[in-house]
Design a protein around this motif. Structure first.
Motif, PDB file in Angstrom:
ATOM      1  N   UNK A  14       0.831  -1.204   0.000  1.00 12.40           N
ATOM      2  CA  UNK A  14       0.000   0.000   0.000  1.00 12.40           C
ATOM      3  C   UNK A  14       0.866   1.254   0.000  1.00 12.40           C
ATOM      4  N   UNK A  15       1.911   1.257   0.821  1.00 17.49           N
ATOM      5  CA  UNK A  15       2.808   2.415   0.907  1.00 17.49           C
ATOM      6  C   UNK A  15       3.510   2.661  -0.419  1.00 17.49           C
ATOM      7  N   UNK A  16       3.986   1.602  -1.055  1.00 16.43           N
ATOM      8  CA  UNK A  16       4.645   1.738  -2.354  1.00 16.43           C
ATOM      9  C   UNK A  16       3.692   2.331  -3.382  1.00 16.43           C
ATOM     10  N   UNK A  17       2.429   1.883  -3.354  1.00 16.27           N
ATOM     11  CA  UNK A  17       1.441   2.398  -4.297  1.00 16.27           C
ATOM     12  C   UNK A  17       1.162   3.877  -4.079  1.00 16.27           C
ATOM     13  N   UNK A  18       1.027   4.279  -2.821  1.00 14.37           N
ATOM     14  CA  UNK A  18       0.760   5.692  -2.510  1.00 14.37           C
ATOM     15  C   UNK A  18       1.932   6.569  -2.944  1.00 14.37           C
ATOM     16  N   UNK A  19       3.150   6.136  -2.663  1.00 15.55           N
ATOM     17  CA  UNK A  19       4.324   6.921  -3.041  1.00 15.55           C
ATOM     18  C   UNK A  19       4.444   7.034  -4.562  1.00 15.55           C
ATOM     19  N   UNK A  20       4.107   5.970  -5.275  1.00 16.99           N
ATOM     20  CA  UNK A  20       4.131   6.017  -6.744  1.00 16.99           C
ATOM     21  C   UNK A  20       3.113   7.017  -7.272  1.00 16.99           C
ATOM     22  N   UNK A  21       1.938   7.061  -6.639  1.00 23.41           N
ATOM     23  CA  UNK A  21       0.898   8.008  -7.057  1.00 23.41           C
ATOM     24  C   UNK A  21       1.335   9.442  -6.769  1.00 23.41           C
ATOM     25  N   UNK A  22       1.985   9.650  -5.630  1.00 27.22           N
ATOM     26  CA  UNK A  22       2.476  10.988  -5.280  1.00 27.22           C
ATOM     27  C   UNK A  22       3.430  11.502  -6.350  1.00 27.22           C
ATOM     28  N   UNK A  23       4.366  10.660  -6.765  1.00 29.52           N
ATOM     29  CA  UNK A  23       5.322  11.060  -7.801  1.00 29.52           C
ATOM     30  C   UNK A  23       4.603  11.331  -9.117  1.00 29.52           C
ATOM     31  N   UNK A  24       3.613  10.493  -9.435  1.00 28.61           N
ATOM     32  CA  UNK A  24       2.858  10.677 -10.678  1.00 28.61           C
ATOM     33  C   UNK A  24       2.131  12.020 -10.685  1.00 28.61           C
ATOM     34  N   UNK A  25       1.487  12.349  -9.565  1.00 31.75           N
ATOM     35  CA  UNK A  25       0.772  13.627  -9.480  1.00 31.75           C
ATOM     36  C   UNK A  25       1.737  14.792  -9.641  1.00 31.75           C
ATOM     37  N   UNK A  26       2.911  14.686  -9.024  1.00 30.34           N
ATOM     38  CA  UNK A  26       3.884  15.778  -9.120  1.00 30.34           C
ATOM     39  C   UNK A  26       4.373  15.974 -10.548  1.00 30.34           C
ATOM     40  N   UNK A  27       4.627  14.883 -11.248  1.00 27.27           N
ATOM     41  CA  UNK A  27       5.158  15.008 -12.606  1.00 27.27           C
ATOM     42  C   UNK A  27       4.097  15.553 -13.559  1.00 27.27           C
ATOM     43  N   UNK A  28       2.824  15.317 -13.240  1.00 19.44           N
ATOM     44  CA  UNK A  28       1.755  15.850 -14.080  1.00 19.44           C
ATOM     45  C   UNK A  28       1.648  17.372 -13.974  1.00 19.44           C
ATOM     46  N   UNK A  29       2.270  17.929 -12.940  1.00 15.65           N
ATOM     47  CA  UNK A  29       2.275  19.384 -12.791  1.00 15.65           C
ATOM     48  C   UNK A  29       3.308  20.055 -13.694  1.00 15.65           C
ATOM     49  N   UNK A  30       4.197  19.255 -14.278  1.00 18.12           N
ATOM     50  CA  UNK A  30       5.195  19.815 -15.193  1.00 18.12           C
ATOM     51  C   UNK A  30       4.534  20.107 -16.534  1.00 18.12           C
ATOM     52  N   UNK A  31       4.832  21.267 -17.081  1.00 23.13           N
ATOM     53  CA  UNK A  31       4.229  21.669 -18.341  1.00 23.13           C
ATOM     54  C   UNK A  31       5.300  21.889 -19.406  1.00 23.13           C
TER      55      UNK A  31
END
Length: 200
Positions: A14-31
């Motif tokens: 569960x922790x690995x999944x949450x951390x992966x999602x956090x990184x994904x959300x952050x990278x989506x902020x790059x334009x």
């Protein structure tokens, strides 16, 4: 009624999944830069830097979380809640990182430091819960030792928060310095496992 110890595998997954999602959300902020030029790319550098800093911090937490749980053995409800407490503060990284991207202003840099501080405290709480479950002088307690980096980092974050009110750049320099210190490979768990294997 006999109590059955909890397995840590689901907590890790569960922790690995949450951390992966956090990184994904952050990278989506790059334009993508507004135009195909070096100047446009340079204008995006502050955003890239804040993403890189937050990515490094998430990576540091993932790395240390992995090592810590490797020695944790069985867990209990207290550990589950302590882990969720940590994940809550880490899940705010995309928010505080995005606000940081709005410009080097005092309050966003201060709040980013507060996020780092609360995540560090939560990690310490999780470590204490795991050691409490395992007992003093257990494998995790012995491997962690005095843990000067873990105990000292919150104080440095507070320093960075104070400096951010003087100059936001100084706050970021302090936060980056802490990240650089944690990037140095922490071999405590590996050394403990090597020594235990040798003694065994």
């Amino acid at each position: 009624m006999k109590a059955f110890p909890m397995n840590k595998n689901r907590l890790e997954a569960f922790s690995d999944g949450v951390l992966a999602i956090i990184i994904t959300i952050m990278v989506l902020e790059l334009h993508v830069p507004a135009e195909p030029s070096w100047r446009a790319l340079l204008e995006e550098l502050p955003t890239l830097f804040s993403y890189l800093l937050s990515f490094i911090y998430v990576g540091i937490y993932w790395n240390n979380h992995h090592h810590m749980l490797h020695l944790a053995g069985r867990i209990n409800g207290g550990v589950l809640w302590a882990n969720l407490h940590l994940l809550f503060w880490l899940s705010l990284f995309p928010f505080t990182t995005r606000w940081l991207n709005a410009g080097l202003e005092e309050i966003p840099v201060l709040v980013y430091g507060l996020n780092l501080l609360l995540a560090a405290i939560a990690f310490y709480v999780l470590k204490s819960a795991l050691i409490g479950r395992q007992g003093r002088n257990g494998p995790l307690d012995v491997a962690m030792g005095r843990d000067w980096k873990g105990k000292g980092s919150p104080f440095v974050y507070v320093l960075g928060m104070g400096l951010s009110l003087v100059n936001p750049v100084l706050g970021l320099v302090v936060y980056s310095g802490v990240a650089a210190v944690w990037l140095i490979p922490d071999r405590r768990v590996e050394r403990f496992l090597t020594a235990a294997e040798h003694d065994g």
